[in-house]
Write a protein that holds these residues in place. Structure first.
Motif, mmCIF file in Angstrom:
data_model
loop_
_atom_site.group_PDB
_atom_site.id
_atom_site.type_symbol
_atom_site.label_atom_id
_atom_site.label_comp_id
_atom_site.label_asym_id
_atom_site.label_seq_id
_atom_site.Cartn_x
_atom_site.Cartn_y
_atom_site.Cartn_z
ATOM 1 N N THR A 25 -6.223 -1.837 -4.190
ATOM 2 C CA THR A 25 -5.688 -0.940 -3.003
ATOM 3 C C THR A 25 -4.217 -0.377 -2.925
ATOM 4 O O THR A 25 -3.761 0.035 -3.155
ATOM 5 C CB THR A 25 -4.898 -2.969 -1.929
ATOM 6 N N LEU A 26 -4.796 0.475 -1.323
ATOM 7 C CA LEU A 26 -3.295 1.665 -1.359
ATOM 8 C C LEU A 26 -2.753 0.939 0.387
ATOM 9 O O LEU A 26 -3.523 1.050 1.084
ATOM 10 C CB LEU A 26 -4.302 2.710 -1.251
ATOM 11 N N SER A 27 -1.549 1.521 -0.180
ATOM 12 C CA SER A 27 -0.757 1.125 1.030
ATOM 13 C C SER A 27 -0.141 2.272 1.110
ATOM 14 O O SER A 27 0.763 2.691 0.422
ATOM 15 C CB SER A 27 -0.562 -0.168 1.818
ATOM 16 N N SER A 28 0.855 2.219 2.851
ATOM 17 C CA SER A 28 2.030 3.380 3.035
ATOM 18 C C SER A 28 2.904 3.088 4.495
ATOM 19 O O SER A 28 1.788 2.195 5.541
ATOM 20 C CB SER A 28 1.003 4.169 3.630
ATOM 21 N N PRO A 29 4.334 2.627 4.327
ATOM 22 C CA PRO A 29 4.260 2.112 5.477
ATOM 23 C C PRO A 29 4.111 4.059 6.432
ATOM 24 O O PRO A 29 5.165 3.963 8.015
ATOM 25 C CB PRO A 29 5.831 2.731 5.075
ATOM 26 N N ASP A 30 3.525 5.158 6.291
ATOM 27 C CA ASP A 30 3.864 6.082 7.298
ATOM 28 C C ASP A 30 2.459 7.179 7.452
ATOM 29 O O ASP A 30 2.568 7.318 8.496
ATOM 30 C CB ASP A 30 4.936 7.505 6.029
ATOM 31 N N ILE A 31 1.439 5.887 6.955
ATOM 32 C CA ILE A 31 -0.151 6.025 7.453
ATOM 33 C C ILE A 31 -0.261 5.534 7.319
ATOM 34 O O ILE A 31 -0.530 4.284 6.993
ATOM 35 C CB ILE A 31 -0.189 7.294 6.601
ATOM 36 N N ALA A 32 -2.332 4.938 8.485
ATOM 37 C CA ALA A 32 -2.112 4.016 9.009
ATOM 38 C C ALA A 32 -3.533 4.352 8.639
ATOM 39 O O ALA A 32 -4.260 5.136 9.353
ATOM 40 C CB ALA A 32 -1.801 2.852 10.071
ATOM 41 N N TRP A 59 0.396 0.969 -4.438
ATOM 42 C CA TRP A 59 -0.898 0.570 -4.298
ATOM 43 C C TRP A 59 -0.860 -0.648 -5.469
ATOM 44 O O TRP A 59 -0.194 -0.564 -6.735
ATOM 45 C CB TRP A 59 -1.795 1.351 -5.364
ATOM 46 N N SER A 60 -2.085 -1.457 -5.202
ATOM 47 C CA SER A 60 -1.644 -2.803 -6.171
ATOM 48 C C SER A 60 -3.271 -3.549 -6.586
ATOM 49 O O SER A 60 -4.302 -2.207 -6.078
ATOM 50 C CB SER A 60 -1.235 -3.765 -5.753
ATOM 51 N N ASN A 61 -2.725 -3.984 -7.940
ATOM 52 C CA ASN A 61 -4.482 -4.454 -8.344
ATOM 53 C C ASN A 61 -5.415 -3.058 -8.734
ATOM 54 O O ASN A 61 -6.628 -3.575 -9.274
ATOM 55 C CB ASN A 61 -5.022 -5.223 -7.519
ATOM 56 N N PRO A 62 -4.728 -2.320 -10.011
ATOM 57 C CA PRO A 62 -5.441 -1.746 -10.756
ATOM 58 C C PRO A 62 -6.390 -2.206 -11.520
ATOM 59 O O PRO A 62 -5.849 -3.037 -12.138
ATOM 60 C CB PRO A 62 -4.816 -0.623 -11.347
ATOM 61 N N ASP A 95 2.216 2.554 -15.735
ATOM 62 C CA ASP A 95 3.161 1.542 -14.869
ATOM 63 C C ASP A 95 3.765 1.838 -13.451
ATOM 64 O O ASP A 95 3.905 1.140 -12.614
ATOM 65 C CB ASP A 95 4.926 1.744 -15.501
ATOM 66 N N ALA A 96 3.196 3.482 -13.309
ATOM 67 C CA ALA A 96 3.149 3.657 -11.577
ATOM 68 C C ALA A 96 2.582 2.925 -10.440
ATOM 69 O O ALA A 96 1.757 2.212 -10.825
ATOM 70 C CB ALA A 96 3.007 5.174 -11.267
ATOM 71 N N THR A 97 3.599 2.421 -9.987
ATOM 72 C CA THR A 97 2.838 1.843 -8.282
ATOM 73 C C THR A 97 2.873 2.081 -7.365
ATOM 74 O O THR A 97 2.772 1.698 -5.909
ATOM 75 C CB THR A 97 3.288 -0.145 -8.326
ATOM 76 N N ALA A 98 3.765 3.041 -7.616
ATOM 77 C CA ALA A 98 3.812 3.962 -5.638
ATOM 78 C C ALA A 98 4.989 5.249 -5.598
ATOM 79 O O ALA A 98 5.488 5.329 -7.074
ATOM 80 C CB ALA A 98 4.886 2.759 -4.975
ATOM 81 N N LEU A 99 4.276 6.045 -4.531
ATOM 82 C CA LEU A 99 5.393 7.054 -5.478
ATOM 83 C C LEU A 99 6.206 7.390 -3.808
ATOM 84 O O LEU A 99 5.883 6.563 -2.381
ATOM 85 C CB LEU A 99 4.457 8.125 -4.648
ATOM 86 N N ALA A 100 7.271 7.488 -4.216
ATOM 87 C CA ALA A 100 8.431 6.818 -2.650
ATOM 88 C C ALA A 100 8.228 8.371 -1.645
ATOM 89 O O ALA A 100 7.404 9.743 -2.314
ATOM 90 C CB ALA A 100 10.177 7.296 -3.299
#
Length: 182
Positions: A25-32, A59-62, A95-100
């Motif tokens: 999954t992909l999520s974001s606090p800035d876009i929906a 992102w999670s659960n790759p 090992d990355a799970t996010a981009l700031a």
């Protein structure tokens, strides 16, 4: 006819695992999903007035076997005949799970080893949304889990080439499609 059906079944079985639901999954606090982008993500050029800051992505659960990630932002509605690539970043470590927020913008920090290549603006890094006046465009922010550590490309690679190599090595993808109009 039997040979044709067997060949088709084999082709489906070879392709199906790449499209299996892995829970990635992909999520974001800035876009929906389906929501209007705010001005921080809009370009500051071509008549648009925004900050052109890349959104935070998480992102999670790759899937098992993920060795790197690719992040893209694409407008399929751009009046070009081939859409418009707003962001292309690859060789993002496994090992990355996010981009700031702002990581893909000028002066932003991407994970070590990440390559940002040319967008359709002709430069590397994130470029904000800016559709023609009166049009609603979709902006597809995607993360792709790959089964290779590197695409073997550099910052001069076109978005189309990165897209081709991503498709050839993808284990799974996750996407958020936001919209923007002015």
């Amino acid at each position: 006819m039997k040979h044709l059906i067997t060949t088709a079944a084999l082709a489906v079985s070879l392709v199906a695992p790449a499209f299996a639901d892995t829970g990635f999954t992909l999520s974001s606090p800035d876009i929906a999903e389906g929501k209007q982008l705010d001005n921080t993500i809009v370009l500051n050029a071509f008549g648009c007035e925004g900050d052109s800051i890349s959104p935070a992505l998480e992102w999670s659960n790759p899937p098992e076997g993920t060795k790197s990630f690719v992040v893209t932002a694409y407008d399929p509605d751009a009046p070009t005949g081939s859409g418009w690539w707003h962001w292309v970043a690859f060789d993002i470590p496994a090992d990355a799970t996010a981009l700031a927020r702002g990581a893909g913008s000028e002066g932003g920090e991407m994970p070590a080893g990440t390559v940002q290549s040319r967008t359709d603006f002709g430069t590397a890094g994130f470029g904000g949304a800016c559709p023609p006046p009166g049009e609603v465009h979709r902006y597809q922010f995607a993360v792709h889990a790959l089964g290779v550590e590197s695409l073997g490309l550099d910052e001069n690679a076109s978005a189309a080439l990165v897209g081709f190599m991503t498709g050839a090595n993808s284990l799974a993808s996750a996407r958020i499609t936001a919209v923007y109009s002015r």
